[in-house]
Design a protein around this motif. Structure first.
Motif, PDB file in Angstrom:
ATOM      1  N   LYS A  13       0.884  -1.212   0.050  1.00 47.14           N
ATOM      2  CA  LYS A  13      -0.035  -0.168  -0.150  1.00 47.14           C
ATOM      3  C   LYS A  13       0.732   1.223   0.062  1.00 47.14           C
ATOM      4  CE  LYS A  13      -4.008  -1.925   2.356  1.00 47.14           C
ATOM      5  NZ  LYS A  13      -4.909  -1.977   3.582  1.00 47.14           N
ATOM      6  N   ARG A  14       0.404   2.112  -1.052  1.00 41.66           N
ATOM      7  CA  ARG A  14       1.092   3.545  -0.841  1.00 41.66           C
ATOM      8  C   ARG A  14       2.740   3.390  -0.909  1.00 41.66           C
ATOM      9  NH1 ARG A  14      -3.120   4.229   2.194  1.00 41.66           N
ATOM     10  NH2 ARG A  14      -4.652   6.048   1.635  1.00 41.66           N
ATOM     11  N   THR A  15       3.079   2.972  -2.103  1.00 43.46           N
ATOM     12  CA  THR A  15       4.604   2.541  -2.103  1.00 43.46           C
ATOM     13  C   THR A  15       5.043   2.635  -3.521  1.00 43.46           C
ATOM     14  OG1 THR A  15       6.337   0.891  -1.278  1.00 43.46           O
ATOM     15  CG2 THR A  15       4.127  -0.184  -2.415  1.00 43.46           C
ATOM     16  N   GLU A  36      -1.994  -1.338  -3.869  1.00 41.68           N
ATOM     17  CA  GLU A  36      -2.844  -0.290  -3.627  1.00 41.68           C
ATOM     18  C   GLU A  36      -2.273   1.078  -3.688  1.00 41.68           C
ATOM     19  OE1 GLU A  36      -6.065   1.692  -0.579  1.00 41.68           O
ATOM     20  OE2 GLU A  36      -5.823  -0.468  -0.512  1.00 41.68           O
ATOM     21  N   LYS A  37      -2.559   1.860  -4.701  1.00 43.72           N
ATOM     22  CA  LYS A  37      -1.934   3.012  -4.722  1.00 43.72           C
ATOM     23  C   LYS A  37      -0.494   2.750  -4.967  1.00 43.72           C
ATOM     24  CE  LYS A  37      -5.574   5.770  -2.588  1.00 43.72           C
ATOM     25  NZ  LYS A  37      -6.145   6.615  -1.550  1.00 43.72           N
ATOM     26  N   THR A  38       0.263   2.275  -5.761  1.00 45.84           N
ATOM     27  CA  THR A  38       1.483   1.747  -5.719  1.00 45.84           C
ATOM     28  C   THR A  38       2.038   1.873  -7.439  1.00 45.84           C
ATOM     29  OG1 THR A  38       1.114   0.053  -4.397  1.00 45.84           O
ATOM     30  CG2 THR A  38       3.017  -0.215  -5.871  1.00 45.84           C
TER      31      THR A  38
END
Length: 90
Positions: A13-15, A36-38
């Motif tokens: 996530k977020r990476t 997710e959001k990567t």
């Protein structure tokens, strides 16, 4: 050797995943892999991920900076080169 409960979920996530040149192979039963959001920048002609067994792959707001291949179980291939939202169960 793993002796505890088998892994059933991997989440990113977020990476940002970049500077990778070697693929990863995933082998597990009833496994869910989520991004997710990567941002993924994989620089190789090989598959970014290879799944040896059926899995659930979730991609939510994932951006691939260049064409990237994911090999699913039974030799099915998925190539992505943009932002994507996708759930694959194979």
């Amino acid at each position: 050797m793993q002796t505890n409960r088998p892994l059933d979920q991997i989440n990113f996530k977020r990476t940002t995943i970049n500077h990778l040149t070697q693929p990863s192979t995933v082998n597990g039963q009833c496994l869910t892999v989520s991004f997710e959001k990567t941002l993924i920048d994989f620089n190789s002609k090989q598959a970014f991920l290879t799944f040896k067994t059926p899995i659930t792959l979730k991609l939510n707001e994932v951006t691939f900076k260049r064409p990237t291949t994911i090999m699913l179980a039974e030799g099915q291939q998925l190539t992505i080169d943009s932002q994507i939202n996708l759930i694959v169960t194979k």
